[in-house]
Structures are given as structure tokens and as C-alpha cells.
Design a protein around this motif. Structure first.
Motif, PDB file in Angstrom:
ATOM      1  N   ARG A 436       0.833  -1.210   0.000  1.00 38.41           N
ATOM      2  CA  ARG A 436       0.000   0.000   0.000  1.00 38.41           C
ATOM      3  C   ARG A 436       0.865   1.256   0.000  1.00 38.41           C
ATOM      4  NH1 ARG A 436      -4.398  -1.464   4.701  1.00 38.41           N
ATOM      5  NH2 ARG A 436      -6.049  -2.361   3.396  1.00 38.41           N
ATOM      6  N   SER A 437       1.927   1.232   0.787  1.00 39.45           N
ATOM      7  CA  SER A 437       2.827   2.395   0.832  1.00 39.45           C
ATOM      8  C   SER A 437       3.501   2.605  -0.509  1.00 39.45           C
ATOM      9  CB  SER A 437       3.876   2.195   1.937  1.00 39.45           C
ATOM     10  OG  SER A 437       3.273   2.174   3.214  1.00 39.45           O
ATOM     11  N   ARG A 438       3.896   1.528  -1.168  1.00 40.33           N
ATOM     12  CA  ARG A 438       4.525   1.659  -2.488  1.00 40.33           C
ATOM     13  C   ARG A 438       3.547   2.222  -3.500  1.00 40.33           C
ATOM     14  NH1 ARG A 438       4.943  -0.303  -7.329  1.00 40.33           N
ATOM     15  NH2 ARG A 438       3.165  -1.674  -6.982  1.00 40.33           N
ATOM     16  N   VAL A 439       2.324   1.710  -3.511  1.00 37.62           N
ATOM     17  CA  VAL A 439       1.304   2.214  -4.431  1.00 37.62           C
ATOM     18  C   VAL A 439       0.982   3.668  -4.126  1.00 37.62           C
ATOM     19  CG1 VAL A 439      -1.114   1.976  -5.131  1.00 37.62           C
ATOM     20  CG2 VAL A 439       0.313  -0.061  -4.873  1.00 37.62           C
ATOM     21  N   GLU A 440       0.889   3.988  -2.842  1.00 32.68           N
ATOM     22  CA  GLU A 440       0.607   5.369  -2.440  1.00 32.68           C
ATOM     23  C   GLU A 440       1.718   6.303  -2.886  1.00 32.68           C
ATOM     24  OE1 GLU A 440      -0.660   7.831   1.624  1.00 32.68           O
ATOM     25  OE2 GLU A 440      -0.168   5.695   1.715  1.00 32.68           O
ATOM     26  N   THR A 441       2.956   5.832  -2.818  1.00 36.06           N
ATOM     27  CA  THR A 441       4.086   6.636  -3.290  1.00 36.06           C
ATOM     28  C   THR A 441       3.959   6.925  -4.780  1.00 36.06           C
ATOM     29  OG1 THR A 441       5.573   5.761  -1.595  1.00 36.06           O
ATOM     30  CG2 THR A 441       6.588   6.670  -3.576  1.00 36.06           C
ATOM     31  N   ALA A 442       3.646   5.906  -5.565  1.00 34.45           N
ATOM     32  CA  ALA A 442       3.495   6.096  -7.006  1.00 34.45           C
ATOM     33  C   ALA A 442       2.357   7.063  -7.308  1.00 34.45           C
ATOM     34  CB  ALA A 442       3.236   4.747  -7.681  1.00 34.45           C
ATOM     35  N   GLU A 443       1.242   6.935  -6.597  1.00 34.87           N
ATOM     36  CA  GLU A 443       0.110   7.830  -6.825  1.00 34.87           C
ATOM     37  C   GLU A 443       0.454   9.267  -6.446  1.00 34.87           C
ATOM     38  OE1 GLU A 443      -2.873   5.937  -4.476  1.00 34.87           O
ATOM     39  OE2 GLU A 443      -3.484   4.540  -6.068  1.00 34.87           O
ATOM     40  N   ALA A 444       1.228   9.436  -5.373  1.00 33.25           N
ATOM     41  CA  ALA A 444       1.633  10.783  -4.957  1.00 33.25           C
ATOM     42  C   ALA A 444       2.571  11.418  -5.981  1.00 33.25           C
ATOM     43  CB  ALA A 444       2.296  10.730  -3.587  1.00 33.25           C
ATOM     44  N   ILE A 445       3.508  10.631  -6.517  1.00 33.89           N
ATOM     45  CA  ILE A 445       4.421  11.162  -7.535  1.00 33.89           C
ATOM     46  C   ILE A 445       3.638  11.567  -8.775  1.00 33.89           C
ATOM     47  CG2 ILE A 445       6.344  10.583  -9.069  1.00 33.89           C
ATOM     48  CD1 ILE A 445       7.388   8.726  -6.875  1.00 33.89           C
ATOM     49  N   ALA A 446       2.671  10.748  -9.180  1.00 30.35           N
ATOM     50  CA  ALA A 446       1.861  11.076 -10.358  1.00 30.35           C
ATOM     51  C   ALA A 446       1.068  12.359 -10.138  1.00 30.35           C
ATOM     52  CB  ALA A 446       0.928   9.916 -10.675  1.00 30.35           C
ATOM     53  N   CYS A 467       2.265  12.608   1.652  1.00 32.65           N
ATOM     54  CA  CYS A 467       2.478  11.170   1.480  1.00 32.65           C
ATOM     55  C   CYS A 467       3.662  10.704   2.315  1.00 32.65           C
ATOM     56  CB  CYS A 467       2.704  10.853   0.000  1.00 32.65           C
ATOM     57  SG  CYS A 467       2.981   9.103  -0.341  1.00 32.65           S
ATOM     58  N   ARG A 468       4.711  11.494   2.332  1.00 33.39           N
ATOM     59  CA  ARG A 468       5.885  11.136   3.118  1.00 33.39           C
ATOM     60  C   ARG A 468       5.544  11.035   4.598  1.00 33.39           C
ATOM     61  NH1 ARG A 468      10.014  14.516   4.725  1.00 33.39           N
ATOM     62  NH2 ARG A 468       9.180  16.201   3.432  1.00 33.39           N
ATOM     63  N   GLY A 469       4.671  11.926   5.067  1.00 32.76           N
ATOM     64  CA  GLY A 469       4.253  11.880   6.467  1.00 32.76           C
ATOM     65  C   GLY A 469       3.469  10.622   6.790  1.00 32.76           C
ATOM     66  N   ARG A 470       2.588  10.206   5.865  1.00 34.10           N
ATOM     67  CA  ARG A 470       1.810   8.991   6.114  1.00 34.10           C
ATOM     68  C   ARG A 470       2.705   7.755   6.143  1.00 34.10           C
ATOM     69  NH1 ARG A 470      -1.842  11.598   2.532  1.00 34.10           N
ATOM     70  NH2 ARG A 470      -1.075  10.357   0.783  1.00 34.10           N
ATOM     71  N   ILE A 471       3.657   7.689   5.225  1.00 34.96           N
ATOM     72  CA  ILE A 471       4.555   6.540   5.203  1.00 34.96           C
ATOM     73  C   ILE A 471       5.446   6.528   6.441  1.00 34.96           C
ATOM     74  CG2 ILE A 471       6.495   5.485   3.970  1.00 34.96           C
ATOM     75  CD1 ILE A 471       5.203   6.409   1.389  1.00 34.96           C
ATOM     76  N   SER A 472       5.870   7.706   6.876  1.00 31.28           N
ATOM     77  CA  SER A 472       6.657   7.794   8.097  1.00 31.28           C
ATOM     78  C   SER A 472       5.847   7.300   9.292  1.00 31.28           C
ATOM     79  CB  SER A 472       7.107   9.235   8.333  1.00 31.28           C
ATOM     80  OG  SER A 472       7.816   9.354   9.547  1.00 31.28           O
ATOM     81  N   GLY A 473       4.554   7.638   9.326  1.00 29.12           N
ATOM     82  CA  GLY A 473       3.689   7.161  10.402  1.00 29.12           C
ATOM     83  C   GLY A 473       3.560   5.649  10.394  1.00 29.12           C
ATOM     84  N   THR A 474       3.424   5.084   9.198  1.00 29.51           N
ATOM     85  CA  THR A 474       3.359   3.622   9.090  1.00 29.51           C
ATOM     86  C   THR A 474       4.646   2.986   9.568  1.00 29.51           C
ATOM     87  OG1 THR A 474       1.843   3.766   7.188  1.00 29.51           O
ATOM     88  CG2 THR A 474       3.039   1.702   7.490  1.00 29.51           C
ATOM     89  N   ARG A 475       5.762   3.576   9.188  1.00 26.42           N
ATOM     90  CA  ARG A 475       7.066   3.026   9.581  1.00 26.42           C
ATOM     91  C   ARG A 475       7.232   3.074  11.097  1.00 26.42           C
ATOM     92  NH1 ARG A 475      11.718   5.616  10.511  1.00 26.42           N
ATOM     93  NH2 ARG A 475      10.981   7.529   9.504  1.00 26.42           N
ATOM     94  N   LEU A 476       6.872   4.199  11.714  1.00 28.35           N
ATOM     95  CA  LEU A 476       7.011   4.318  13.167  1.00 28.35           C
ATOM     96  C   LEU A 476       6.062   3.377  13.893  1.00 28.35           C
ATOM     97  CD1 LEU A 476       7.369   8.203  13.459  1.00 28.35           C
ATOM     98  CD2 LEU A 476       9.180   6.487  13.654  1.00 28.35           C
ATOM     99  N   ARG A 477       4.863   3.209  13.340  1.00 22.35           N
ATOM    100  CA  ARG A 477       3.896   2.299  13.955  1.00 22.35           C
ATOM    101  C   ARG A 477       4.398   0.864  13.921  1.00 22.35           C
ATOM    102  NH1 ARG A 477       0.019  -0.272  11.168  1.00 22.35           N
ATOM    103  NH2 ARG A 477       0.108   1.243   9.457  1.00 22.35           N
ATOM    104  N   ARG A 478       5.122   0.511  12.859  1.00 23.50           N
ATOM    105  CA  ARG A 478       5.602  -0.853  12.691  1.00 23.50           C
ATOM    106  C   ARG A 478       6.972  -1.104  13.334  1.00 23.50           C
ATOM    107  NH1 ARG A 478       2.206  -4.963  10.893  1.00 23.50           N
ATOM    108  NH2 ARG A 478       0.866  -4.227   9.242  1.00 23.50           N
ATOM    109  N   ARG A 479       7.619  -0.051  13.786  1.00 24.09           N
ATOM    110  CA  ARG A 479       9.014  -0.175  14.220  1.00 24.09           C
ATOM    111  C   ARG A 479       9.179  -1.195  15.331  1.00 24.09           C
ATOM    112  NH1 ARG A 479      12.547   5.098  15.192  1.00 24.09           N
ATOM    113  NH2 ARG A 479      12.786   4.803  12.937  1.00 24.09           N
ATOM    114  N   GLY A 480       8.268  -1.272  16.251  1.00 23.56           N
ATOM    115  CA  GLY A 480       8.407  -2.164  17.388  1.00 23.56           C
ATOM    116  C   GLY A 480       8.184  -3.622  17.076  1.00 23.56           C
ATOM    117  N   GLU A 481       7.790  -3.931  15.835  1.00 28.33           N
ATOM    118  CA  GLU A 481       7.486  -5.311  15.482  1.00 28.33           C
ATOM    119  C   GLU A 481       8.720  -6.081  15.013  1.00 28.33           C
ATOM    120  OE1 GLU A 481       4.292  -5.271  12.674  1.00 28.33           O
ATOM    121  OE2 GLU A 481       3.104  -3.887  13.873  1.00 28.33           O
ATOM    122  N   GLY A 482       9.837  -5.387  14.875  1.00 27.66           N
ATOM    123  CA  GLY A 482      11.085  -6.074  14.558  1.00 27.66           C
ATOM    124  C   GLY A 482      11.270  -6.442  13.107  1.00 27.66           C
TER     125      GLY A 482
END
Length: 594
Positions: A436-446, A467-482
């Protein structure tokens, strides 16, 4: 997988999926090829080999087993309570092409050898390659020298069963090397042809493309894989500039593409991989040509990286293991219908009953990966089943060497749990989140590119930053999962968005490099295929980084090996060019005085 689901017969993809509709891909008008162009039916004959008669049955079976495409599915959630429904439920389909065989077929000896392959260039089927090279006045100096050096690397890394033709263009085009086998004599001729290139005149891109296309269409013999690499450092000073208006900068670009090499009914395209050399080329033109033929557009901002860019491209072309891949997605439950398939630039088709869907993928390089997101609506459930079958996946493709049609029915099935209730809601799949993040990145660039083209740079930067902020939020949310792989992929996407955003500081910078960077990056994301950009070969995308970072740029192992070989060659050349020590330096120091 049930062995009975495998079927390998000679035929067409349509015979496997007859309900799949053939739909027109592009409606471009073509440029008339001048009558004065000579016929290019003098291509060198291919070695004759009959794989069917020479491979015993056990070896044919082994070849088919090696050709299995890896397919995995990842539901967005592992479970949905029976009392709940879920709209727009995502299921990720992940596909990975097989590795190249450890055994190589000696086409020139008309026999099959079982020697271990040590040549990185011989990873897939034999290639017909046409190099169309700009030799207009702007290429004078170091650009011409670097292009010659890069072409020398390409020639040296083609195998004896590959063929190469070279076309140069300035204010006119000229085929300077016919389509020849790259054996020892063929390589010598090609190298001499490149060495003799000289600078002359303007930039007639249409003429170069016409001649390159005619070399392909006039062939008497055909290798399994065919492609054109096209390099230019400038803007078309003939066809396009005389037709486009200020209100439509892309007008006329489609006319540069000969119809003979565009995809059509029962006619696969000949991909044109374009290389914008330096910062003065026309990225919209190069991107249009690449997109229309299913090629890639590489932005070679730093001219001294052109050899690496060529190396990455041919590393893929020399490792084609799958052709004309078609994927069929079927609902595996009576109450489920397909809502959509997100497949980037790949053509998709969902019939009216929405029970099946088709994805037209095309060629895959060895170990190349593709991700597709399928959306369905999960209804409430009243039956007693604790498991709900959701999707089943089938595919068909042509083996480029044997020409056999390989089909796999129901190779992968996706299912979810349907408990009576959920105490703890399951987390979204890591794989789905990443896609989803990859697709969102492509859509944001377009979207940002479209805003920038309209002069709204503030809006474009805002789109990328959001878009960068949303992906950063996803990354931080997932950070603790290893999951370090996901974190590095998400970091790479953030860095790409930031790099493009920096190129939108003002219109001058955007037109000089931001436009090309955005178009090249978007082309790569839409096809999920590696292309060179100033970001792609920058400090954030070095080849010796982790596999997660490399996969985010879609680079395959064979591409990486070819680029590494390119860099070793460049380093060796640099060392060879150092001046030898003088005689005085070699003499021993005089003895000390008394």
C-alpha cells in the motif's frame, strides 16, 4: 501443488484463458517510414537447434520444474468475525520469476552442454538488441567518449548467441552495424563501428527510432528476446518542435513511435528502454516512448554513470526467463466478487460477473518480482465454516527458449479465518502495508507531477510531503514489530519522495532535473522494474546495501551483478590510465656521500 495441474504445450496464451478479452492497448498514429530507407533483411542467421529432440524427457521435465513462478498471497487481515463485514478488503498477490538454470545450452555448437554457467551475461534466452545512439552536436566531448565506453561494455558482455545492431542519428539516421552475432568477429566489427562514431548536426529523434524499428521488423531470423536501447541528450529539433504548442508540451510525441514496434493485437511490443543523458534532454518525450512500448525510462543525470545504466538494463534483458505472462484471479467463494485489481501500468480486465480477473504482465527477468493488490468486499457470514476460501490464482506463460506454453492452475489459494467473534483485532499484514505504501508513493508522484506541470509547485510539494508523512507514520507504527526489511523499504520510499520534493524548489530546478526524476521514478513504480535515476544510483541506493533496499528499486540479482561488473571494469580502466613511473623514479637513490 498438484502435479496434474501442470500443463506444458505449444500454443498461445489465448488457448489457456479463452474468456480473457483482448483489448486495444494504445491508439497512437504512426510516423511514415521514408521510402528511401534501405531494407535491413541482411541480419546474420541464427544457429539452428532443436531443443525438443535433444533434451531427454527427464531433462524437459526438469526444465519445466525450474520454470515454476513462485506465487504467494497475503490477506490484509488474517481473520474477520462472522458478524462483521469488510469493504475494500485487500489481498496481495506476490509473484517471483524463477532463477536462471545452472545449465547452459550451447547454441553455436548445436548441442546441450552441462557446464556450469560462469558468465553473468548468459542468464536467459538469446537477445536481439538494437542500440540507437544520439551523435548530435550536443554529444561532443566527454559525452561521446563515455557513451562509446558504455557501448564497449555492452558489446563485451553479450554472448555469442546474442545479436546486436547499432544505429546512430543526428539530423539523419544511419545503421552503422547490421544485426550480427556477438561472436569474436561480430564484437570486433561492433567495437570498430562504435569507435568510428563522430558528431554531426541536430537531433532527429524520429529518424533514429524509425531506423531502429526497421532493423527489428526487417529481420529474417528472430532471437527469443528483442529490445531497443535508445540514448539522447537533447530535444527533438525536427518532428516534435514543429508540432507542439505551449499549451500541450507532449503533443506530437506519440508520432515518434513506429506502429511496427508498439504492442497490438497478437503482436507483442519491442520494448524501447530510453536513457535521458544529462539534464538537457526532453524527459516527457523519452518517457512517452518508453511507456508506449513497455520499456523503462532512465534519467542519467550524471553522465559518468551511463555505463552503469546500460549495465543494469542489459543485465535484465539477458536474463528473461518468462514471456507473455498472464495471471488469472478467481473468487473462491460464491458470495465474493472482485472489486478492482491494482496492477500499475499492467492491463487488467474484470468481466461483468466479477468472479474472475486477468492481469497482462508480459516478460519477467530471472528472480524479478511483481505485486498486485486485489480488492474484494467481505460479507457477513452465517454458515458454520471457520475458514473462508477467498481467492485462487492461476497463470500461463511462454518459455522463451523452448517456446512451450507453461500453465499452472490454482497454484495458490488465499483464505481467512471467520471466528464467531474476535477478542483482539488482528493487525494489518506487513506485506499488504508495505505494498500500500509503495502504491501510495506512485500515486503521490503522479499527482505531484501533474500539479507541477500546471505550475503549482506548492501543491506538488504539499502532495509529496503529505504522502511522506503517512509513510513515516506507518514506519514508526511498525518499528516495534522487529521487521527491519519493511522499515528499510519504507525509509527508501520516504527518501525518494523527499528527493523529488527537493527538485521542486522552483520551476527552473523542476524543469532541469525534477521532471525527469519524477517521470523516471513513476515509470519504474508503475512497471515494478528497475530504471536508473539520480536517486537510484545515489548514496541511498548503493548495490552493496541490504536486499530490502535493493528490492525497493526493483533491481534483480542479475542486474546487480552486471552493474558490479561495470564498476569493476571502470575501476580497472582508471587504474590502467594512470601514468607509469618515469625512469628517474625507478632508479635507486644515489649512495650517501662520504
Amino acid at each position: 501443488m498438484d502435479p496434474t495441474s501442470q500443463n506444458a504445450t505449444k500454443g498461445t496464451i489465448n488457448s489457456v484463458f479463452p474468456q480473457r478479452r483482448r483489448f486495444p492497448l494504445f491508439g497512437f498514429s504512426s510516423v511514415q517510414i521514408p521510402e528511401e530507407l534501405a531494407s535491413f533483411d541482411d541480419d546474420e542467421a541464427l544457429p539452428v537447434i532443436d531443443l525438443d529432440s535433444q533434451l531427454p524427457g527427464s531433462q524437459q521435465q526438469q526444465q519445466q520444474e525450474q520454470g515454476v513462478i513462485e506465487v504467494k498471497t497475503y490477506p490484509e487481515l488474517s481473520a474477520v468475525a462472522k458478524s462483521s463485514s469488510h469493504q475494500n478488503f485487500n489481498i496481495l498477490i506476490h509473484m517471483k520469476a524463477p532463477k536462471s538454470s545452472d545449465e547452459t545450452t550451447d547454441h553455436n555448437q548445436n548441442k546441450t552442454s552441462t557446464t556450469t554457467t560462469t558468465d553473468n551475461s548468459r542468464a536467459g534466452a538469446p537477445l536481439d538488441l538494437v542500440a540507437v545512439l544520439d551523435v548530435s552536436g550536443s554529444m561532443d566531448g566527454s559525452k561521446l567518449a563515455l557513451m562509446k565506453q558504455a557501448m564497449g561494455f555492452v558489446i563485451q558482455n553479450l554472448g555469442p548467441s546474442d545479436r546486436l545492431s547499432i544505429v546512430s542519428f543526428s539530423d539523419r539516421s544511419q545503421r552503422i552495424c547490421p544485426l550480427r552475432l556477438m561472436n569474436q568477429s561480430g564484437k570486433q566489427f561492433a567495437l570498430q563501428s562504435v569507435h568510428n562514431l563522430t558528431i554531426l548536426g541536430g537531433t532527429h529523434i524520429a529518424a533514429g527510432l524509425q531506423t531502429g524499428a526497421k532493423v527489428m521488423t526487417d529481420r529474417r531470423y528472430k532471437n527469443p528476446v528483442a529490445s531497443i536501447i535508445f540514448l539522447s541528450d537533447g530535444c527533438d529539433t525536427y518532428t516534435v518542435n514543429n508540432q507542439r504548442s505551449n499549451n500541450n508540451m507532449a503533443a506530437g510525441y506519440d508520432q515518434l513511435i513506429p506502429s511496427s514496434i508498439r504492442p497490438g493485437e497478437n503482436r507483442p511490443s519491442v520494448p524501447i528502454h530510453t536513457f535521458g543523458f544529462g539534464s538537457d534532454h526532453d524527459p516527457a518525450l523519452m518517457n512517452t516512448v518508453a511507456e508506449a512500448t513497455r520499456g523503462t525510462f532512465s534519467f542519467v543525470e550524471s553522465v559518468d554513470t551511463i555505463q552503469d545504466a546500460f549495465a543494469q538494463c542489459i543485465g535484465g534483458l539477458l536474463s528473461v526467463v518468462v514471456q507473455e505472462l498472464q495471471v488469472k484471479v478467481e473468487s473462491d467463494h460464491k458470495d465474493l466478487r472482485l472489486s478492482s485489481i491494482k496492477a500499475g501500468s499492467y492491463k487488467t480486465y474484470i468481466p461483468l460477473d466479477a468472479r474472475t480477473g486477468f492481469i497482462e504482465v508480459g516478460d519477467l527477468y530471472a528472480e524479478e518480482e511483481r505485486n498486485f493488490l486485489v480488492e474484494i468486499d467481505i460479507p457477513q457470514s452465517s454458515n458454520s465454516d471457520s475458514i473462508m476460501q477467498v481467492l485462487k490464482i492461476s497463470y500461463a506463460y511462454k518459455c522463451p527458449i523452448s517456446k512451450q506454453l507453461i500453465t499452472r492452475e490454482n497454484v495458490e489459494k488465499a483464505s481467512i479465518e471467520r471466528p464467531e467473534f474476535l477478542i483482539i483485532p488482528p493487525q494489518v499484514s506487513v506485506e499488504v502495508d508495505r505494498e500500500r505504501s509503495r502504491v501510495e508513493t506512485a500515486e503521490a508522484i503522479a499527482k505531484a507531477k501533474a500539479e507541477a506541470e500546471e505550475g503549482n509547485l506548492a501543491g506538488a510539494k504539499g502532495t509529496l510531503e503529505e504522502c511522506r508523512g503517512r509513510i513515516s507514520g506507518t514506519r514508526l507504527r511498525r518499528r516495534g514489530e522487529g521487521d527491519l526489511d519493511e522499515e528499510k523499504v519504507l525509509e527508501s520510499l520516504e527518501e525518494e519522495l523527499l528527493e523529488i520534493e527537493k527538485k521542486m524548489v522552483n520551476m527552473r530546478v523542476y524543469m532541469k532535473s525534477g521532471r525527469a526524476l519524477a517521470m523516471s521514478g513513476l515509470n519504474s513504480h508503475m512497471q515494478q522494474r528497475a530504471a536508473t535515476t539520480s536517486f537510484g544510483f545515489g548514496s541511498k541506493m548503493q548495490l552493496d546495501t541490504c536486499s530490502a533496499t535493493r528490492s525497493s528499486s526493483y533491481q534483480t540479482p542479475h542486474m546487480a551483478k552486471m552493474v558490479q561488473q561495470s564498476r569493476r571494469t571502470l575501476n580497472s580502466n582508471s587504474a590502467d590510465q594512470r601514468l607509469p613511473p618515469s625512469e628517474a623514479e625507478l632508479m635507486p637513490p644515489p649512495p650517501p656521500g662520504p
